[in-house]
Design an enzyme around this catalytic site. Structure first.
Site, mmCIF file in Angstrom:
data_model
loop_
_atom_site.group_PDB
_atom_site.id
_atom_site.type_symbol
_atom_site.label_atom_id
_atom_site.label_comp_id
_atom_site.label_asym_id
_atom_site.label_seq_id
_atom_site.Cartn_x
_atom_site.Cartn_y
_atom_site.Cartn_z
ATOM 1 N N ASP A 40 0.812 -1.218 0.000
ATOM 2 C CA ASP A 40 0.000 0.000 0.000
ATOM 3 C C ASP A 40 0.853 1.279 0.000
ATOM 4 O O ASP A 40 0.358 2.358 0.323
ATOM 5 C CB ASP A 40 -0.988 0.000 1.170
ATOM 6 C CG ASP A 40 -0.286 -0.085 2.503
ATOM 7 O OD1 ASP A 40 0.952 -0.275 2.516
ATOM 8 O OD2 ASP A 40 -0.970 0.041 3.537
ATOM 9 N N HIS A 247 23.896 3.456 -18.193
ATOM 10 C CA HIS A 247 22.752 3.684 -17.294
ATOM 11 C C HIS A 247 22.995 3.140 -15.888
ATOM 12 O O HIS A 247 22.078 2.660 -15.224
ATOM 13 C CB HIS A 247 21.474 3.061 -17.891
ATOM 14 C CG HIS A 247 20.963 3.831 -19.060
ATOM 15 N ND1 HIS A 247 20.019 3.342 -19.939
ATOM 16 C CD2 HIS A 247 21.263 5.064 -19.512
ATOM 17 C CE1 HIS A 247 19.772 4.243 -20.870
ATOM 18 N NE2 HIS A 247 20.513 5.297 -20.641
ATOM 19 N N ASP A 264 26.224 11.839 -13.069
ATOM 20 C CA ASP A 264 25.211 12.407 -13.969
ATOM 21 C C ASP A 264 23.963 12.582 -13.109
ATOM 22 O O ASP A 264 23.285 11.597 -12.788
ATOM 23 C CB ASP A 264 24.967 11.452 -15.143
ATOM 24 C CG ASP A 264 23.959 12.000 -16.152
ATOM 25 O OD1 ASP A 264 23.244 12.964 -15.823
ATOM 26 O OD2 ASP A 264 23.894 11.441 -17.258
ATOM 27 N N ASP A 275 20.134 18.691 -15.969
ATOM 28 C CA ASP A 275 20.803 17.447 -16.360
ATOM 29 C C ASP A 275 22.290 17.741 -16.541
ATOM 30 O O ASP A 275 22.683 18.307 -17.551
ATOM 31 C CB ASP A 275 20.155 16.957 -17.670
ATOM 32 C CG ASP A 275 20.640 15.581 -18.094
ATOM 33 O OD1 ASP A 275 21.420 14.964 -17.347
ATOM 34 O OD2 ASP A 275 20.234 15.140 -19.189
ATOM 35 N N HIS A 358 26.552 7.153 -27.856
ATOM 36 C CA HIS A 358 25.259 7.838 -27.683
ATOM 37 C C HIS A 358 25.273 9.185 -28.399
ATOM 38 O O HIS A 358 26.311 9.642 -28.855
ATOM 39 C CB HIS A 358 24.903 7.972 -26.198
ATOM 40 C CG HIS A 358 25.899 8.748 -25.369
ATOM 41 N ND1 HIS A 358 25.980 10.128 -25.404
ATOM 42 C CD2 HIS A 358 26.841 8.345 -24.485
ATOM 43 C CE1 HIS A 358 26.914 10.534 -24.564
ATOM 44 N NE2 HIS A 358 27.472 9.468 -23.999
ATOM 45 N N HIS A 362 19.854 16.062 -26.269
ATOM 46 C CA HIS A 362 18.408 15.824 -26.284
ATOM 47 C C HIS A 362 17.754 17.101 -25.786
ATOM 48 O O HIS A 362 18.394 17.912 -25.118
ATOM 49 C CB HIS A 362 18.022 14.606 -25.424
ATOM 50 C CG HIS A 362 18.527 14.662 -24.000
ATOM 51 N ND1 HIS A 362 17.894 15.396 -23.013
ATOM 52 C CD2 HIS A 362 19.595 14.090 -23.398
ATOM 53 C CE1 HIS A 362 18.574 15.243 -21.865
ATOM 54 N NE2 HIS A 362 19.614 14.476 -22.077
ATOM 55 N N HIS A 369 14.232 14.000 -20.915
ATOM 56 C CA HIS A 369 14.304 13.834 -22.374
ATOM 57 C C HIS A 369 13.005 14.456 -22.882
ATOM 58 O O HIS A 369 11.989 13.787 -23.014
ATOM 59 C CB HIS A 369 14.420 12.362 -22.761
ATOM 60 C CG HIS A 369 15.703 11.739 -22.274
ATOM 61 N ND1 HIS A 369 15.915 10.403 -22.197
ATOM 62 C CD2 HIS A 369 16.864 12.307 -21.836
ATOM 63 C CE1 HIS A 369 17.142 10.156 -21.733
ATOM 64 N NE2 HIS A 369 17.721 11.308 -21.498
ATOM 65 N N GLU A 412 26.434 16.779 -24.360
ATOM 66 C CA GLU A 412 26.975 15.769 -23.461
ATOM 67 C C GLU A 412 27.830 14.704 -24.144
ATOM 68 O O GLU A 412 27.474 13.532 -24.171
ATOM 69 C CB GLU A 412 25.851 15.105 -22.659
ATOM 70 C CG GLU A 412 24.665 14.592 -23.472
ATOM 71 C CD GLU A 412 23.641 13.895 -22.581
ATOM 72 O OE1 GLU A 412 24.028 13.001 -21.827
ATOM 73 O OE2 GLU A 412 22.454 14.272 -22.644
ATOM 74 N N TYR A 416 34.073 6.155 -23.523
ATOM 75 C CA TYR A 416 33.947 5.010 -22.612
ATOM 76 C C TYR A 416 34.867 3.906 -23.130
ATOM 77 O O TYR A 416 34.614 3.359 -24.208
ATOM 78 C CB TYR A 416 32.486 4.540 -22.558
ATOM 79 C CG TYR A 416 31.537 5.713 -22.368
ATOM 80 C CD1 TYR A 416 31.261 6.221 -21.097
ATOM 81 C CD2 TYR A 416 30.999 6.380 -23.476
ATOM 82 C CE1 TYR A 416 30.441 7.327 -20.933
ATOM 83 C CE2 TYR A 416 30.181 7.498 -23.314
ATOM 84 C CZ TYR A 416 29.906 7.960 -22.045
ATOM 85 O OH TYR A 416 29.111 9.067 -21.892
ATOM 86 N N ARG A 433 32.174 11.587 -19.199
ATOM 87 C CA ARG A 433 31.133 12.361 -19.890
ATOM 88 C C ARG A 433 31.121 13.753 -19.271
ATOM 89 O O ARG A 433 31.342 13.896 -18.057
ATOM 90 C CB ARG A 433 29.751 11.693 -19.760
ATOM 91 C CG ARG A 433 28.662 12.453 -20.516
ATOM 92 C CD ARG A 433 27.359 11.657 -20.735
ATOM 93 N NE ARG A 433 26.704 11.198 -19.532
ATOM 94 C CZ ARG A 433 26.741 9.956 -19.080
ATOM 95 N NH1 ARG A 433 27.411 9.012 -19.732
ATOM 96 N NH2 ARG A 433 26.113 9.623 -17.967
ATOM 97 N N GLU A 435 28.528 17.039 -19.359
ATOM 98 C CA GLU A 435 27.189 17.416 -19.831
ATOM 99 C C GLU A 435 26.766 18.757 -19.264
ATOM 100 O O GLU A 435 26.765 18.958 -18.047
ATOM 101 C CB GLU A 435 26.172 16.345 -19.409
ATOM 102 C CG GLU A 435 24.740 16.685 -19.792
ATOM 103 C CD GLU A 435 23.758 15.555 -19.518
ATOM 104 O OE1 GLU A 435 24.014 14.736 -18.613
ATOM 105 O OE2 GLU A 435 22.723 15.508 -20.211
HETATM 106 N N1 GLY Z 1 20.675 11.893 -17.450
HETATM 107 C C1 GLY Z 1 20.080 11.430 -18.614
HETATM 108 C C2 GLY Z 1 20.768 11.905 -19.801
HETATM 109 O O1 GLY Z 1 21.843 12.461 -19.704
HETATM 110 O O2 GLY Z 1 20.263 11.822 -20.886
HETATM 111 MN MN MN Z 2 21.286 14.247 -20.761
HETATM 112 MN MN MN Z 3 22.549 13.357 -17.886
#
Ligand code: GLY
Ligand code: MN
Ligand code: MN
Length: 465
Positions: A40, A247, A264, A275, A358, A362, A369, A412, A416, A433, A435
């Site tokens: 619950d 991820h 991140d 982000d 990647h 975005h 996103h 970003e 890797y 990374r 960003e």
């Molecule tokens: N934190 C999600 C991305 O960088 O797209």
């Molecule tokens: Mn991002």
């Molecule tokens: Mn991110």
């Protein structure tokens, strides 16, 4: 922002949406359902982004109906003293028009009874397609109830449209209100990254063991301390080789002296996401190989920033990034020049993909996103085809979106490097990374996340402090 001017912001958005409907059309926008976590217990409630964009209303169990004449009706939870003792304050339909600026408000208990009447004699009905489970059949049920009244002279809507088509375009250009909230969210998140970096160096410097969750705790503390309601997405705090898992989540792995940490993380403030990714040496000092890869990623991000301006395409920052990164991969020996040929060959054949898999950007907004087409609407039909060099699949290219002032996107780039015989061992298990969040301006772009430094020297200086 005062209650009055905030109300005007949402009223203006509803009016702009209504102006795009036919005069006899109707739009239906539900907020998000409450979701069970286990038994619950429920997940912390998060409203639907489209609904919030048009109302600023954060309670569950609410619907907005807008008609082509510009009239808006809110369905919301009725006042209920007993429920309010358990679950908290409800605005209620009586107070809603004055508080939210809607024309009318009704108890949500009357939704199924009222909706067929509201749909009667309308030309087309608009609602978000494929967002809310069960909404399509609910609308079908209401339309069925209208049809049952055809013998009394009622006309039933004959057309259904995806409301996201209109709302996505509106949400893509952030107005002054949205930009102000996003700047503040970015500022809070930047402070959280600074705090996590400093904590890592301080704990390791004092000989204390550090785990990823210690740094996650610093982020959360800073978010909440400044009024953010929750993280905009699950924070990634990845020590050492974990940074190569795109991820990864903040877990309990040890943060080791001499390794990098990739964080991140961004807060959500009043509905809007930030982000940010920073990668830093756990102890505050980059090693030579770490620094070489870091400076390459930073140079690629600088190229992306330079390519982010009105009139450019959404894919331009990505292409600028790929060019710099791929040249760096050839120079540093991640890619063998003898095997991969020239820069153009390595890009054409997507050889960089082994280390950079990647996209660079975005959209960012109410959703991390965020919504908005990545294809330029006026050029949707201009297609060409190409064969993907890695998968062999045929890909249909459509012209990329042209950037305009008020759009917000991330920049970003990353690298890797997993262990492999073809890669110098000094680079193994390094994941980087960087960003930042950019608002497209009249002349270029504004980076709203730079309250946390990005230059390697500046990060080291911050961590010494
Ligand atoms: N934190 C999600 C991305 O960088 O797209
Ligand atoms: Mn991002
Ligand atoms: Mn991110």
């Amino acid at each position: 922002m005062t209650a009055i001017s905030a109300q005007a912001v949402y009223a203006d958005r509803r009016a702009r949406l209504a102006a795009q409907l036919g005069p006899d059309d109707i739009a239906i926008i539900p907020t998000a359902p409450e979701r069970a976590r286990n038994r619950d217990s429920e997940f912390l409630y998060r409203f639907d982004s489209y609904f919030y964009y048009l109302t600023g209303f954060t309670e569950p169990q609410a619907w907005l109906v807008i008609t082509g004449d510009g009239r808006s009706t809110l369905f919301c939870q009725p006042k209920d003293l007993e429920r309010e003792i358990w679950d908290g304050y409800r605005l209620g339909p009586e107070a809603a028009p004055a508080h939210l600026g809607v024309d009318a408000a009704v108890s949500v208990a009357e939704l199924d009874q009222r909706l067929p009447r509201l749909l009667e004699n309308r030309q087309a009905v608009w609602y978000p397609f494929a967002i809310h489970t069960g909404l399509e059949s609910r609308v079908a049920g209401w339309l069925g109830a209208v049809r049952a009244r055809v013998r009394f002279g009622a006309l039933c809507p004959e057309v259904q449209h995806d409301l996201c088509r209109l709302l996505d375009e509106m949400r893509l250009i952030k107005d002054a209100h949205e930009q102000a909230v996003m700047r503040r969210a970015a500022q809070i998140s930047a402070g959280a990254h600074v705090r996590a970096m400093q904590r890592s160096a301080a704990m390791l410097g004092a000989g204390q063991p550090v785990r990823e969750y210690h740094l996650d705790a610093e982020l959360l503390h800073e978010f909440r301390q400044h009024g953010s309601q929750y993280p905009a997405y699950s924070s990634i705090v990845a020590a050492g080789a974990n940074a190569c898992v795109l991820h990864y989540r903040a877990d309990n792995a040890p943060v080791r002296d001499g390794e990098l940490v990739l964080i991140d993380a961004g807060c959500e403030l009043d509905g809007y996401a930030s982000d940010i990714t920073r990668t830093f040496p756990a102890n505050g000092r980059f090693t030579g190989p770490q620094r070489a890869l870091y400076d390459l990623v930073l140079a690629s991000q600088e190229a992306a920033v330079a390519a982010t301006r009105p009139g450019a395409r959404f894919t331009d920052p990505h292409e600028a990034t790929v060019k710099v990164l791929t040249q760096g991969m050839l120079d540093l020996g991640l890619l063998d020049k003898n095997q991969h040929g020239t820069l153009d060959d390595a890009i054409e054949n997507r050889h960089y993909f082994a280390f950079y898999m990647h996209r660079t950007s975005h959209w960012l907004g109410l959703d991390v996103h965020d919504c908005g087409s990545y294809v330029e609407p006026s050029e949707r039909g201009q297609t060409s085809e190409r064969q993907d060099p890695l998968s062999g699949e045929t890909i249909t290219n459509r012209p990329s979106r042209i950037l305009r002032p008020g759009m917000v996107l991330t920049l970003e780039p990353g690298l890797y490097v997993r262990p492999s015989d073809s890669v110098p061992p000094a680079f193994w298990n390094i994941g980087i990374r960087i960003e930042d969040d950019a608002i497209v301006t009249e002349t270029g772009c504004e980076l709203i996340t730079r309250d946390v430094p990005v230059e390697a020297d500046a990060i080291e200086a911050l961590m010494r402090g």
